[in-house]
Structures are given as structure tokens and as C-alpha cells.
Design a protein around this motif. Structure first.
Motif, PDB file in Angstrom:
ATOM      1  N   ASP A   1       2.154 -27.255-145.749  1.00 17.63           N
ATOM      2  CA  ASP A   1       0.802 -26.939-146.415  1.00 17.63           C
ATOM      3  C   ASP A   1       0.854 -27.396-148.021  1.00 17.63           C
ATOM      4  O   ASP A   1       1.921 -27.212-148.421  1.00 17.63           O
ATOM      5  CB  ASP A   1       0.713 -25.223-146.121  1.00 17.63           C
ATOM      6  CG  ASP A   1      -0.391 -24.468-144.894  1.00 17.63           C
ATOM      7  OD1 ASP A   1      -0.744 -25.534-144.405  1.00 17.63           O
ATOM      8  OD2 ASP A   1      -0.050 -23.775-144.860  1.00 17.63           O
TER       9      ASP A   1
ATOM     10  N   TYR B   1      -1.571 -37.488-150.355  1.00 18.03           N
ATOM     11  CA  TYR B   1      -1.147 -38.089-149.400  1.00 18.03           C
ATOM     12  C   TYR B   1      -1.726 -39.772-148.989  1.00 18.03           C
ATOM     13  O   TYR B   1      -1.665 -40.234-148.435  1.00 18.03           O
ATOM     14  CB  TYR B   1      -1.838 -37.243-148.101  1.00 18.03           C
ATOM     15  CG  TYR B   1      -1.065 -36.359-147.588  1.00 18.03           C
ATOM     16  CD1 TYR B   1       0.088 -36.998-146.576  1.00 18.03           C
ATOM     17  CD2 TYR B   1      -1.669 -34.842-147.831  1.00 18.03           C
ATOM     18  CE1 TYR B   1       0.207 -35.758-145.735  1.00 18.03           C
ATOM     19  CE2 TYR B   1      -0.553 -34.018-147.343  1.00 18.03           C
ATOM     20  CZ  TYR B   1       0.495 -34.138-146.132  1.00 18.03           C
ATOM     21  OH  TYR B   1       0.784 -33.030-145.251  1.00 18.03           O
TER      22      TYR B   1
ATOM     23  N   THR C   1      -8.400 -28.895-148.972  1.00 10.91           N
ATOM     24  CA  THR C   1      -7.261 -29.911-148.870  1.00 10.91           C
ATOM     25  C   THR C   1      -7.776 -30.230-150.813  1.00 10.91           C
ATOM     26  O   THR C   1      -9.110 -30.868-150.367  1.00 10.91           O
ATOM     27  CB  THR C   1      -7.839 -31.330-148.260  1.00 10.91           C
ATOM     28  OG1 THR C   1      -7.427 -30.736-146.531  1.00 10.91           O
ATOM     29  CG2 THR C   1      -7.407 -32.262-148.972  1.00 10.91           C
TER      30      THR C   1
ATOM     31  N   GLY D   1      -0.463 -31.225-140.788  1.00 17.97           N
ATOM     32  CA  GLY D   1      -0.481 -29.786-141.472  1.00 17.97           C
ATOM     33  C   GLY D   1      -1.258 -29.026-140.953  1.00 17.97           C
ATOM     34  O   GLY D   1      -1.803 -27.896-141.388  1.00 17.97           O
ATOM     35  N   LYS D   2      -2.457 -29.893-140.166  1.00 18.33           N
ATOM     36  CA  LYS D   2      -3.866 -28.650-139.238  1.00 18.33           C
ATOM     37  C   LYS D   2      -3.363 -28.678-138.221  1.00 18.33           C
ATOM     38  O   LYS D   2      -3.602 -27.042-137.525  1.00 18.33           O
ATOM     39  CB  LYS D   2      -5.227 -29.881-139.791  1.00 18.33           C
ATOM     40  CG  LYS D   2      -5.127 -30.673-141.129  1.00 18.33           C
ATOM     41  CD  LYS D   2      -5.753 -29.310-142.024  1.00 18.33           C
ATOM     42  CE  LYS D   2      -5.770 -30.069-143.586  1.00 18.33           C
ATOM     43  NZ  LYS D   2      -4.896 -29.455-144.492  1.00 18.33           N
TER      44      LYS D   2
ATOM     45  N   TRP E   1      -2.256 -39.654-143.520  1.00 15.64           N
ATOM     46  CA  TRP E   1      -3.003 -39.205-143.296  1.00 15.64           C
ATOM     47  C   TRP E   1      -3.614 -38.686-142.480  1.00 15.64           C
ATOM     48  O   TRP E   1      -3.621 -37.954-141.658  1.00 15.64           O
ATOM     49  CB  TRP E   1      -4.890 -39.775-144.029  1.00 15.64           C
ATOM     50  CG  TRP E   1      -5.029 -38.939-145.492  1.00 15.64           C
ATOM     51  CD1 TRP E   1      -5.090 -39.984-146.613  1.00 15.64           C
ATOM     52  CD2 TRP E   1      -5.727 -37.889-145.955  1.00 15.64           C
ATOM     53  NE1 TRP E   1      -5.418 -39.615-148.109  1.00 15.64           N
ATOM     54  CE2 TRP E   1      -6.061 -38.652-147.407  1.00 15.64           C
ATOM     55  CE3 TRP E   1      -4.844 -36.632-145.415  1.00 15.64           C
ATOM     56  CZ2 TRP E   1      -5.787 -37.494-148.024  1.00 15.64           C
ATOM     57  CZ3 TRP E   1      -6.156 -35.721-147.015  1.00 15.64           C
ATOM     58  CH2 TRP E   1      -6.030 -35.908-147.876  1.00 15.64           C
TER      59      TRP E   1
ATOM     60  N   GLU F   1      -3.160 -31.771-152.736  1.00 17.95           N
ATOM     61  CA  GLU F   1      -3.002 -32.817-151.973  1.00 17.95           C
ATOM     62  C   GLU F   1      -3.613 -33.904-151.534  1.00 17.95           C
ATOM     63  O   GLU F   1      -2.643 -35.218-150.599  1.00 17.95           O
ATOM     64  CB  GLU F   1      -3.593 -32.031-150.370  1.00 17.95           C
ATOM     65  CG  GLU F   1      -3.371 -31.901-149.384  1.00 17.95           C
ATOM     66  CD  GLU F   1      -3.461 -30.962-148.218  1.00 17.95           C
ATOM     67  OE1 GLU F   1      -3.175 -31.126-147.182  1.00 17.95           O
ATOM     68  OE2 GLU F   1      -3.935 -30.224-148.998  1.00 17.95           O
TER      69      GLU F   1
ATOM     70  N   SER G   1      -0.566 -38.677-140.794  1.00 18.40           N
ATOM     71  CA  SER G   1       0.084 -37.249-140.331  1.00 18.40           C
ATOM     72  C   SER G   1      -0.255 -36.029-140.688  1.00 18.40           C
ATOM     73  O   SER G   1      -0.088 -35.106-140.404  1.00 18.40           O
ATOM     74  CB  SER G   1       1.583 -37.929-140.873  1.00 18.40           C
ATOM     75  OG  SER G   1       1.463 -38.106-142.738  1.00 18.40           O
ATOM     76  N   ASP G   2      -0.893 -35.770-141.454  1.00 12.45           N
ATOM     77  CA  ASP G   2      -1.007 -34.356-142.815  1.00 12.45           C
ATOM     78  C   ASP G   2      -2.306 -33.906-141.478  1.00 12.45           C
ATOM     79  O   ASP G   2      -2.234 -32.927-141.389  1.00 12.45           O
ATOM     80  CB  ASP G   2      -1.983 -35.144-143.900  1.00 12.45           C
ATOM     81  CG  ASP G   2      -2.803 -33.616-144.082  1.00 12.45           C
ATOM     82  OD1 ASP G   2      -1.741 -32.274-144.382  1.00 12.45           O
ATOM     83  OD2 ASP G   2      -4.077 -33.626-144.652  1.00 12.45           O
ATOM     84  N   SER G   3      -3.062 -34.540-140.458  1.00 11.40           N
ATOM     85  CA  SER G   3      -3.675 -33.923-139.399  1.00 11.40           C
ATOM     86  C   SER G   3      -2.595 -33.603-138.928  1.00 11.40           C
ATOM     87  O   SER G   3      -3.340 -32.740-138.277  1.00 11.40           O
ATOM     88  CB  SER G   3      -4.264 -35.080-139.189  1.00 11.40           C
ATOM     89  OG  SER G   3      -5.611 -35.483-140.275  1.00 11.40           O
TER      90      SER G   3
END
Length: 160
Positions: free
Chosen positions: A68, A83, A75, A61-62, A54, A79, A56-58
Motif C-alpha cells: 500500500d 507509479y 489512489t 496493490g489491489k 500500473w 501513489e 503491477s499496482d493493480s
């Protein structure tokens, strides 16, 4: 209720693959005979790897917007599953079979599995990359399986 259903992003292209892979890996991780890890190791690994997934998603991804999953503004459930379950389940399965003698072959096999999952997500249209080359992921996965997860196992097995 309408807003809740919209936020699930259930109409995303390729969502089915994210959910199927997530559930298969998670159920296998739960039901597999525990050989090299205990339930305590499972719990710790699942939480720590999930946290870093999560994180790494932040970042990727963000903040950097280089990947995406489904709708980039939501989210959704896919997704969330991708994750929360895929990285943690793969890590637990890897550590369950990890021994010093099979370190290299296992790292190669799990790098291939991770790469195929990413490739599949891209091919069905669920994962979209923006400046992230598909081949950049391969050394990233290899380092995680060859170095980071064995170090993680050494740390959680440490008694002091």
C-alpha cells in the motif's frame, strides 16, 4: 471540492518523499542529454513501462494486497506519481546510459537505486508491505534491469 482534496491523500505520512523522488527523476529524464535513446524511444519506453507499473499496482496493490502507498483505500497523488513517474523515469535514464559493455554494472547500480527508493518509502512510512519481503524486490529489480529493459530496447530499435 472537499472530496477532491480528500482523494489526493495529501496528509499521507511520507508523501513528500514520493513526490520529491518522482519529480527529480522525471525532470532529470526530460533534461538529460539523450545519448543512447531518442525522443521516440523515450516516448515508447515511458508509456510501456508506465503501463506495466500500473498493471503491477493493480495486481500487487489491489488484487493481492501486498503493498500500500499512503491510504490503502485511495489512489492519491503520491501513489499516482510513484507509479506514473518513478519506474518510467528510471527505465528511460537506464536505457539512455545502457550499452552492452556496461550492462552488468548499470544493472547493479540501478538495482541499488531502486532498492534505496523502496527502502526510503518504507522508512518514511509511505509504503507499507503486507507479506512482501523487502529483499524479494532486489532480484525482481535486477532481472528488469539486466534482461527485460535491454530486450525492450532491442525491440524498439528494430526497424522491421
Amino acid at each position: 471540492m472537499q472530496s477532491f482534496i480528500k482523494n489526493l491523500d495529501i496528509h499521507a505520512q511520507g508523501l513528500w518523499l514520493a513526490i520529491v523522488i518522482s519529480l527529480i527523476l522525471f525532470i532529470y529524464a526530460l533534461l538529460m542529454p539523450k545519448k543512447e535513446i531518442s525522443w521516440r524511444d523515450f516516448y515508447i519506453t515511458f508509456g510501456i513501462i508506465g503501463f506495466f507499473a500500473w498493471l503491477s499496482d493493480s495486481v500487487f496493490g489491489k488484487m493481492l494486497d501486498i503493498v500500500d502507498f499512503g491510504n490503502p483505500k485511495i489512489t492519491g497523488i503520491g501513489e499516482f506519481f510513484s507509479y506514473s513517474l518513478i519506474p518510467s523515469s528510471l527505465a528511460v535514464i537506464y536505457l539512455n546510459y545502457f550499452k552492452r559493455e556496461n550492462k552488468w554494472i548499470l544493472a547493479i547500480v540501478f538495482t541499488i537505486i531502486s532498492t534505496l527508493i523502496e527502502w526510503g518509502m518504507i522508512k518514511v512510512g509511505y509504503m507499507k508491505t503486507h507479506g512482501w519481503g523487502f529483499f524479494v524486490s532486489i532480484p525482481f529489480y535486477f532481472v528488469i534491469f539486466l534482461l527485460i529493459l535491454p530486450l525492450h530496447k532491442k525491440i524498439i530499435k528494430c526497424k522491421s
